[in-house]
Design an enzyme around this catalytic site. Sequence first.
Site, PDB file in Angstrom:
ATOM      1  N   ASN A 168      19.647   7.202   9.153  1.00  0.00           N
ATOM      2  CA  ASN A 168      19.770   6.180  10.192  1.00  0.00           C
ATOM      3  C   ASN A 168      20.277   4.822   9.712  1.00  0.00           C
ATOM      4  O   ASN A 168      21.007   4.142  10.418  1.00  0.00           O
ATOM      5  CB  ASN A 168      18.449   6.013  10.941  1.00  0.00           C
ATOM      6  CG  ASN A 168      17.286   5.709  10.026  1.00  0.00           C
ATOM      7  OD1 ASN A 168      17.258   6.099   8.858  1.00  0.00           O
ATOM      8  ND2 ASN A 168      16.290   5.006  10.546  1.00  0.00           N
ATOM      9  N   GLU A 266       8.181   5.645   2.695  1.00  0.00           N
ATOM     10  CA  GLU A 266       8.374   4.882   3.928  1.00  0.00           C
ATOM     11  C   GLU A 266       8.739   5.902   4.988  1.00  0.00           C
ATOM     12  O   GLU A 266       9.845   6.451   4.994  1.00  0.00           O
ATOM     13  CB  GLU A 266       9.481   3.836   3.749  1.00  0.00           C
ATOM     14  CG  GLU A 266       9.421   2.733   4.799  1.00  0.00           C
ATOM     15  CD  GLU A 266      10.583   2.766   5.754  1.00  0.00           C
ATOM     16  OE1 GLU A 266      10.351   3.151   6.919  1.00  0.00           O
ATOM     17  OE2 GLU A 266      11.703   2.416   5.359  1.00  0.00           O
ATOM     18  N   CYS A 300      12.943   3.535  12.450  1.00  0.00           N
ATOM     19  CA  CYS A 300      11.524   3.828  12.249  1.00  0.00           C
ATOM     20  C   CYS A 300      10.646   2.622  12.551  1.00  0.00           C
ATOM     21  O   CYS A 300       9.456   2.776  12.845  1.00  0.00           O
ATOM     22  CB  CYS A 300      11.269   4.342  10.828  1.00  0.00           C
ATOM     23  SG  CYS A 300      11.940   3.282   9.541  1.00  0.00           S
ATOM     24  N   GLU A 475       8.680  -2.101   0.429  1.00  0.00           N
ATOM     25  CA  GLU A 475      10.053  -2.462   0.146  1.00  0.00           C
ATOM     26  C   GLU A 475      10.166  -3.981   0.359  1.00  0.00           C
ATOM     27  O   GLU A 475       9.386  -4.573   1.105  1.00  0.00           O
ATOM     28  CB  GLU A 475      11.018  -1.759   1.118  1.00  0.00           C
ATOM     29  CG  GLU A 475      10.736  -0.284   1.349  1.00  0.00           C
ATOM     30  CD  GLU A 475      11.461   0.635   0.381  1.00  0.00           C
ATOM     31  OE1 GLU A 475      11.921   0.150  -0.670  1.00  0.00           O
ATOM     32  OE2 GLU A 475      11.568   1.828   0.690  1.00  0.00           O
TER      33      GLU A 475
END
Length: 494
Positions: A168, A266, A300, A475
């Site tokens: 994505n 993640e 997400c 992150e």
Amino acid sequence: MTTTTEAPTTVPRPELAESYGLFIDGRWRGADGGRQTEVLDPATGEVITRVAAAEAADVDAAVLAARTAFDDGRWSDLPARERARVLTRASELIRSRADELVAVESIDVGKPVTLCRPVDVLTAADQYEYAAALAHTLGGHTRPTPLPAHAYTRREPLGVVGAITPFNFPLILSSTKLAPALAAGNTVVHKPSDETPLSALVMAEILSEAGVPAGVLNVVTGPGQVVGETLLRHPDVNKIAFTGSTGIGRHAGALAGEALKPITLELGGNAANIVFADADLERAIPAIIKAFTFNAGQFCMGGPRLLVAAEIYETVLGILAEAVPTVPVGDPFDTTTLMGPMVAERHLQKVDDYVSQARTGGARVVTGGSRIDAGGGFFYAPTVIADVHNDSPVVQEEIFGPVLTVQSFTDEAEAIALANSTPYGLASGLQTADIGRAHRVAAELHAGIVWVNDWALLDPAIPFGGVKQSGFGREYGPEVLESYTKTKSVVIAL
């Protein structure tokens, strides 16, 4: 699709090679078995190029190159300022090749070019620039102790990092892993999504040109069942950095656990966006629409669940019913487009199945709810669904498409309970004019990042990551270095 009386303003599609190989030990090569995978344009459904479909032997070769490069110190032994210079140069090259990267990312993923430049390409440049700055911070500390000794700590790279990224946001999500991993002195084997691999291959060129030595970065394309699985199980890979679905992440975590190998995950998200009665709707509505239509809902950290105070529930639905159909959906290379296609037919069909299931369960489709016929492209109309039960799959599960469910709540406690009622915890948000409520509710939401009065405000300095089934590890921010370094203590007797 967007209709207009004037011809759309479009930018040129990229000129792609007929096929692309693997990048291993500083050079391009074909897959061991000679196989290739077709890459489709989501806006047309047509094949635009082919990439090498690696075998396990190719992964072995990439890991060996990364292992050799790490062990001989060609990168890890460089002074931090030298690594920083290379990463800064990479940032500069990304900016200088922005037009190319925008075109490649847009045709590969279906991202509108208007958004792809500031969101994807320039963010990636910022990530490498920020990682370069982080490289200078890598150091240990002396520790006072009553022992007759001098004690200090060292921050050292982990070794070979296996980076596995999804379809994505291929450019951004690869940069979130590669930039800090390289800043810390690690070497990397990167497996991009087999659906959207193209920007990873361009970045291999850019990082090599910037001065990353051969073997330090390797890019291996191919199916997850082969490339991803081999990387996860490889004994010479010291750490896994994974972004993807919760189901595959659970499998990756189990394999890492068997090998006692560090991993960051993640994973999926299903964020709630809470609209309190005092919210400024002129500001909140654009944030709501952005939260579920951005990247065709394939985000997400998107906001597919809207929780609205009961006293303004029908008002908000009425505004959305008028506003959502005006979102410009169409050709990603048309500069008026704000929402492009979904990345593949199978993802679109999954979204449509969820909407059909919601209809069958008695939910009200306020707008959208069907595929857009666009000559073979994978377009789905932005969809708003009201009157849904909290235990409905369309609420509890990650749809990963341009679908918004709307529920009402009566007070702050119920809003928080509904927001926290799914297994996910990647992002969350709220719209309110009450600063006290903003702080109070943000503290109660089970999420790695909370946005107030907007959505998707991200910057390399601000850490993000999941809780619950959205994974663990962070992150961005200085916190990211914890995922790519190990601490060693040195105690010298006096």
